[in-house]
Write an enzyme that holds these catalytic residues in place. Structure first.
Site, short mmCIF file in Angstrom:
data_model
loop_
_atom_site.label_atom_id
_atom_site.label_comp_id
_atom_site.label_asym_id
_atom_site.label_seq_id
_atom_site.Cartn_x
_atom_site.Cartn_y
_atom_site.Cartn_z
N ASN A 90 41.96 37.72 50.35
CA ASN A 90 41.65 38.72 49.33
C ASN A 90 41.16 38.13 48.00
OD1 ASN A 90 42.23 41.39 47.81
ND2 ASN A 90 43.65 39.93 46.87
N TYR A 157 27.75 38.08 43.48
CA TYR A 157 28.94 38.77 44.00
C TYR A 157 28.56 39.61 45.22
CZ TYR A 157 33.15 41.76 43.78
OH TYR A 157 34.31 42.44 44.06
N LYS A 161 29.78 38.87 49.03
CA LYS A 161 30.70 39.84 49.64
C LYS A 161 30.09 40.54 50.85
CE LYS A 161 34.43 39.68 46.98
NZ LYS A 161 35.78 39.45 47.49
N THR A 192 42.49 46.58 37.98
CA THR A 192 43.08 45.23 38.02
C THR A 192 42.42 44.44 36.88
OG1 THR A 192 41.30 44.28 39.34
CG2 THR A 192 43.08 45.37 40.57
N1 NAP Z 1 39.05 45.39 41.13
C1 NAP Z 1 38.00 45.96 41.69
O1 NAP Z 1 37.42 46.90 41.14
C2 NAP Z 1 37.52 45.46 43.04
C3 NAP Z 1 36.61 46.27 43.74
C4 NAP Z 1 36.14 45.83 44.98
C5 NAP Z 1 36.58 44.63 45.50
N2 NAP Z 1 37.46 43.87 44.79
C6 NAP Z 1 37.90 42.60 45.39
O2 NAP Z 1 39.31 42.63 45.53
C7 NAP Z 1 39.81 41.29 45.52
C8 NAP Z 1 40.99 41.22 44.58
O3 NAP Z 1 40.52 41.49 43.26
P1 NAP Z 1 41.42 42.10 42.10
O4 NAP Z 1 40.64 43.21 41.52
O5 NAP Z 1 42.80 42.32 42.58
O6 NAP Z 1 41.33 40.88 41.06
P2 NAP Z 1 42.39 40.16 40.12
O7 NAP Z 1 43.46 41.08 39.71
O8 NAP Z 1 41.55 39.48 39.08
O9 NAP Z 1 43.03 39.06 41.10
C9 NAP Z 1 42.28 38.02 41.63
C10 NAP Z 1 43.23 37.10 42.37
O10 NAP Z 1 42.49 36.07 43.03
C11 NAP Z 1 42.96 34.80 42.59
N3 NAP Z 1 41.82 33.88 42.61
C12 NAP Z 1 40.67 34.00 41.92
N4 NAP Z 1 39.86 32.96 42.18
C13 NAP Z 1 40.53 32.17 43.06
C14 NAP Z 1 40.25 30.93 43.69
N5 NAP Z 1 39.09 30.28 43.48
N6 NAP Z 1 41.17 30.40 44.54
C15 NAP Z 1 42.34 31.03 44.75
N7 NAP Z 1 42.66 32.21 44.18
C16 NAP Z 1 41.77 32.76 43.34
C17 NAP Z 1 43.55 35.04 41.20
O11 NAP Z 1 44.53 34.10 40.81
P3 NAP Z 1 44.15 32.75 40.03
O12 NAP Z 1 43.17 33.13 38.97
O13 NAP Z 1 45.45 32.23 39.50
O14 NAP Z 1 43.57 31.83 41.06
C18 NAP Z 1 44.22 36.39 41.46
O15 NAP Z 1 45.44 36.23 42.15
C19 NAP Z 1 38.64 40.40 45.13
O16 NAP Z 1 38.13 39.76 46.28
C20 NAP Z 1 37.62 41.36 44.57
O17 NAP Z 1 36.30 40.91 44.72
C21 NAP Z 1 37.95 44.26 43.58
#
Ligand code: NAP
Length: 254
Positions: A90, A157, A161, A192
Site C-alpha cells: 500500500n 504517479y 499506479k 490522509t
Molecule cells: N489519499 C488519497 O487520496 C489516495 C487516493 C488514491 C490512492 N492512494 C494511495 O493509497 C496509498 C496510501 O496513501 P495514503 O493516502 O494513506 O498516504 P499517507 O497517509 O501519506 O501514507 C503513506 C504511507 O506510505 C509510507 N511510505 C511512503 N513512501 C515510502 C517508501 N518509499 N517506503 C516505505 N514506505 C513508504 C509512509 O511512511 P514513511 O513516510 O514513514 O515511509 C506512510 O506510512 C498510496 O499508495 C497512495 O498512492 C491515496
C-alpha cells in the site's frame, strides 16, 4: 469467527492514512501483522496501538524501493508468525506535482521506484511464501488517477499506479491455480496526509470532493474496508481486478 483469523499479513505504508487504518482493522479481524514504512517512530506507534487493542504486530522499518526490505518483511512474517497469507502493498508517493516538462528525470524514476518497482520486488518475495502456505491474497494500492480519470500534474504517479494494474493481471493469471489471488485497489480521494497534500487549499478540497457522487472525501477506514474485502476469503472468486473504491468519480458527470 473474525474474517482474518489465523492469517499473517504484511502491510506497507502502515504508519499513516490508509495503511494505518488497515492495520487496526485487520488486527481487529484476527490477523497478525508485519508492518512497514520508512519512519520507525510512527510505525512503532501503530504497532503499539495494535498490541494495546489486543492484536499482534511487529514493525519492520524500511523503504519499499529496496529489495532487501521485501526479503526482510517476508522473513519476519515467517520467523515471527510462521508464514505469510496476505500482503497489502500500500505504500506510495505522488512525487512532485506539476507539469511534465518541469519534472526531473530523477523524480520520475523515484516515483516509479516507490510505486511500481516496489510491487515487482514485493511480489518476488511474497509469491513463493504464499505458495508455500498453500495460497493467499496480494493487494496493491493503485488509484483512479490515470485509470478512469486524468488529473493534471500527476504524470509519474498515474503512469506508475496504472502499471500496477498490468502487473496484477499477469500475476493473477499466473497464480490463480496456485491459490494466490492478486488484485489492485483503486481508492478515490481520501483524507490522509497524502490526500491533504494534494487537496491543499479549501478550494482544491472542494473541487476534489465535488468529483465524486457523494461530494465528500473518503475516510481512510472506508478504504481499509475495501482492502479487507480483497484480502479476505469474502473475495474468494475475485482476482485480477482493478477494484474502485472511489465514491463514483469514474461514473460521475454532474
Ligand atoms: N489519499 C488519497 O487520496 C489516495 C487516493 C488514491 C490512492 N492512494 C494511495 O493509497 C496509498 C496510501 O496513501 P495514503 O493516502 O494513506 O498516504 P499517507 O497517509 O501519506 O501514507 C503513506 C504511507 O506510505 C509510507 N511510505 C511512503 N513512501 C515510502 C517508501 N518509499 N517506503 C516505505 N514506505 C513508504 C509512509 O511512511 P514513511 O513516510 O514513514 O515511509 C506512510 O506510512 C498510496 O499508495 C497512495 O498512492 C491515496
Amino acid at each position: 469467527m473474525s474474517r482474518l483469523d489465523n492469517k499473517v499479513a504484511i502491510i506497507t505504508g502502515a504508519s499513516s492514512g490508509i495503511g494505518r487504518a488497515a492495520a487496526l482493522l485487520f488486527a481487529r479481524q484476527g490477523a497478525r501483522l508485519v508492518l512497514s514504512a520508512r519512519g520507525r517512530e510512527r510505525l512503532d506507534a501503530v504497532a503499539a496501538d495494535v498490541r494495546a487493542a489486543g492484536g499482534a504486530a511487529i514493525a519492520v522499518p524500511g523503504d519499499v524501493s529496496d529489495e532487501a526490505h521485501h526479503r526482510a518483511l517476508v522473513d519476519a512474517a515467517q520467523a515471527e508468525f510462521g508464514g505469510l497469507d496476505i500482503a497489502f502493498n500500500n505504500a506510495g508517493t505522488t512525487g512532485p506535482i506539476g507539469p511534465l516538462p518541469a519534472l526531473a528525470a530523477a523524480d520520475w524514476q523515484a516515483v516509479l521506484d516507490v510505486n511500481l518497482t516496489s510491487a515487482f520486488l514485493a511480489a518476488k518475495y511474497q509469491l513463493p511464501a504464499l505458495e508455500a502456505r498453500g495460497g493467499g491474497a496480494v493487494v496493491f494500492t493503485s488509484t483512479f488517477v490515470g485509470y478512469t480519470a486524468g488529473f493534471p500534474g500527476l504524470a509519474a504517479y498515474a503512469a506508475s499506479k496504472s502499471g500496477l494494474i498490468g502487473l496484477v493481471q499477469v500475476l493473477a493469471s499466473e497464480y490463480g491455480q496456485r491459490g494466490v489471488r492478486v488484485n489492485a485497489l483503486l481508492p478515490g480521494a481520501t483524507d490522509t496526509p497524502m490526500g491533504r497534500a494534494v487537496a491543499n487549499t479549501p478550494e482544491a478540497r472542494e473541487f476534489i470532493a465535488g468529483l465524486n457522487a457523494f461530494k465528500r472525501i473518503a475516510a481512510p477506514e472506508e478504504i481499509a474496508q475495501a482492502a479487507l474485502f480483497l484480502c479476505s476469503d469474502a473475495s474468494s472468486f475475485t482476482t485480477g481486478t482493478a477494484m474502485l473504491a472511489d465514491g463514483g468519480v469514474s461514473i460521475n458527470r454532474v
